[in-house]
Write an enzyme that holds these catalytic residues in place. Structure first.
Site, PDB file in Angstrom:
ATOM      1  N   ARG A  18      64.204  20.404  31.281  1.00  0.00           N
ATOM      2  CA  ARG A  18      62.909  20.751  31.880  1.00  0.00           C
ATOM      3  C   ARG A  18      61.966  19.566  31.773  1.00  0.00           C
ATOM      4  O   ARG A  18      62.297  18.526  31.242  1.00  0.00           O
ATOM      5  CB  ARG A  18      62.311  21.980  31.173  1.00  0.00           C
ATOM      6  CG  ARG A  18      62.013  21.735  29.698  1.00  0.00           C
ATOM      7  CD  ARG A  18      61.285  22.914  29.064  1.00  0.00           C
ATOM      8  NE  ARG A  18      62.142  24.069  28.879  1.00  0.00           N
ATOM      9  CZ  ARG A  18      61.753  25.323  29.073  1.00  0.00           C
ATOM     10  NH1 ARG A  18      60.539  25.566  29.490  1.00  0.00           N
ATOM     11  NH2 ARG A  18      62.581  26.330  28.856  1.00  0.00           N
ATOM     12  N   VAL A  63      70.089  16.685  19.547  1.00  0.00           N
ATOM     13  CA  VAL A  63      70.033  15.265  19.198  1.00  0.00           C
ATOM     14  C   VAL A  63      69.927  15.038  17.692  1.00  0.00           C
ATOM     15  O   VAL A  63      70.038  13.889  17.236  1.00  0.00           O
ATOM     16  CB  VAL A  63      68.871  14.539  19.911  1.00  0.00           C
ATOM     17  CG1 VAL A  63      69.087  14.547  21.416  1.00  0.00           C
ATOM     18  CG2 VAL A  63      67.519  15.133  19.528  1.00  0.00           C
ATOM     19  N   ASN A  89      64.569  10.856  25.813  1.00  0.00           N
ATOM     20  CA  ASN A  89      63.367  11.597  26.142  1.00  0.00           C
ATOM     21  C   ASN A  89      63.175  12.850  25.294  1.00  0.00           C
ATOM     22  O   ASN A  89      62.079  13.404  25.258  1.00  0.00           O
ATOM     23  CB  ASN A  89      63.422  11.966  27.642  1.00  0.00           C
ATOM     24  CG  ASN A  89      62.379  12.983  28.040  1.00  0.00           C
ATOM     25  OD1 ASN A  89      61.190  12.691  28.073  1.00  0.00           O
ATOM     26  ND2 ASN A  89      62.828  14.203  28.341  1.00  0.00           N
ATOM     27  N   TYR A 153      53.740  14.108  14.951  1.00  0.00           N
ATOM     28  CA  TYR A 153      54.027  13.619  16.295  1.00  0.00           C
ATOM     29  C   TYR A 153      53.683  12.134  16.405  1.00  0.00           C
ATOM     30  O   TYR A 153      54.489  11.324  16.895  1.00  0.00           O
ATOM     31  CB  TYR A 153      53.247  14.429  17.325  1.00  0.00           C
ATOM     32  CG  TYR A 153      53.600  14.097  18.746  1.00  0.00           C
ATOM     33  CD1 TYR A 153      54.774  14.591  19.325  1.00  0.00           C
ATOM     34  CD2 TYR A 153      52.782  13.283  19.526  1.00  0.00           C
ATOM     35  CE1 TYR A 153      55.115  14.285  20.630  1.00  0.00           C
ATOM     36  CE2 TYR A 153      53.109  12.975  20.828  1.00  0.00           C
ATOM     37  CZ  TYR A 153      54.278  13.470  21.380  1.00  0.00           C
ATOM     38  OH  TYR A 153      54.621  13.164  22.668  1.00  0.00           O
ATOM     39  N   THR A 188      53.206  19.169  31.359  1.00  0.00           N
ATOM     40  CA  THR A 188      54.464  19.812  30.996  1.00  0.00           C
ATOM     41  C   THR A 188      54.185  21.146  30.316  1.00  0.00           C
ATOM     42  O   THR A 188      53.036  21.471  29.993  1.00  0.00           O
ATOM     43  CB  THR A 188      55.270  18.934  30.019  1.00  0.00           C
ATOM     44  OG1 THR A 188      54.483  18.739  28.830  1.00  0.00           O
ATOM     45  CG2 THR A 188      55.581  17.577  30.632  1.00  0.00           C
TER      46      THR A 188
END
Length: 247
Positions: A18, A63, A89, A153, A188
């Protein structure tokens, strides 16, 4: 009309089910590339691969698991015969102040965003070296701009930027180019959820200067990523004005 430089190239994209990953895959296939879609949502990956057939394959992988990433990369190379570009990504976010936040959730962000990028690069690297290809590691404007509540983050994306810087030096003798992508807010699911759920985020966004307060369309971001796969820049800024702001 000259042939597009991405025609026939194989691009592996993580986080491809997505958002930026899926939109970039569509852009690349439209330019003649083949894509290997890697992610955690089999139904979405399969639907996208069918939409982009016969130019796409899909591979389920987390991942944070090296065996899973190794298997996905091997399957992609077996399917397409080569690997020219990696777009690392896959990423998540967890908001919260360090003093009061969920430490496991914060460490999960580091595992996915930073360690996951390491693992994906490690798996893909022999094939990208063989192709004298390109690595695009998805960092963020958060790598160089701090906001309260975004410690995990920001730390993970700063790490991704430095990983790209080191890889650029290590891989130059092999003819491999390495870029880091830095975006502000992209339209997003993740950004929309935060925008809708947190009034403080909306108020902060309204006060941020220039590109830091801008939400960029998903299509514009995907176009920039697809362009980067062909141009192989050291740094990609979305929107482009972020490059000036970062300095």
């Amino acid at each position: 009309m000259p042939e597009h430089p991405m025609r026939g190239r194989v691009v592996l994209i993580t986080g491809a089910a997505r958002g930026i990953g899926a939109a970039t895959a569509r852009r690349l296939v439209a330019r003649g590339a083949r894509v290997a879609l890697v992610g955690l949502e089999p139904a979405r990956l399969q639907a996208l691969a069918e939409e982009l057939a016969p130019h796409a394959s899909w591979h389920h992988a987390d991942v944070t698991s090296q065996p899973a990433v190794d298997a996905a990369v091997a399957a992609a190379v077996a399917h397409h015969g080569r690997l020219d570009v990696l777009v690392a990504n896959a990423g998540i976010a967890s908001l919260g102040m360090v003093a009061h936040g969920d430490i496991d959730a914060m460490c999960r962000v580091l595992d996915v965003n930073l360690a996951g990028t390491f693992r994906t690069v490690k798996a893909a690297l022999p094939h990208v070296i063989a192709a004298r290809g390109y690595l695009l590691l998805v960092s963020s404007a958060a790598a160089f701009s701090a906001m309260p509540g975004m410690s995990a983050y920001a730390a993970s994306k700063a790490g991704v930027e430095q990983l790209a810087n080191v890889l650029r030096l290590e891989l130059a003798p092999h003819g491999v180019d390495v870029g880091s992508a830095h975006m502000t807010w992209i339209d997003t699911d993740m950004v929309r959820d935060v925008h809708e759920d947190l009034g403080s985020f909306r108020r902060t966004l309204a006060r941020l200067p220039g590109p830091f307060g801008t939400i960029t369309t998903l299509d514009a971001c995907a176009a920039a990523f697809a362009d980067a796969c062909a141009r192989r820049p050291r740094r990609l800024y979305v929107p482009r004005s972020l490059g000036v702001a970062s300095a």
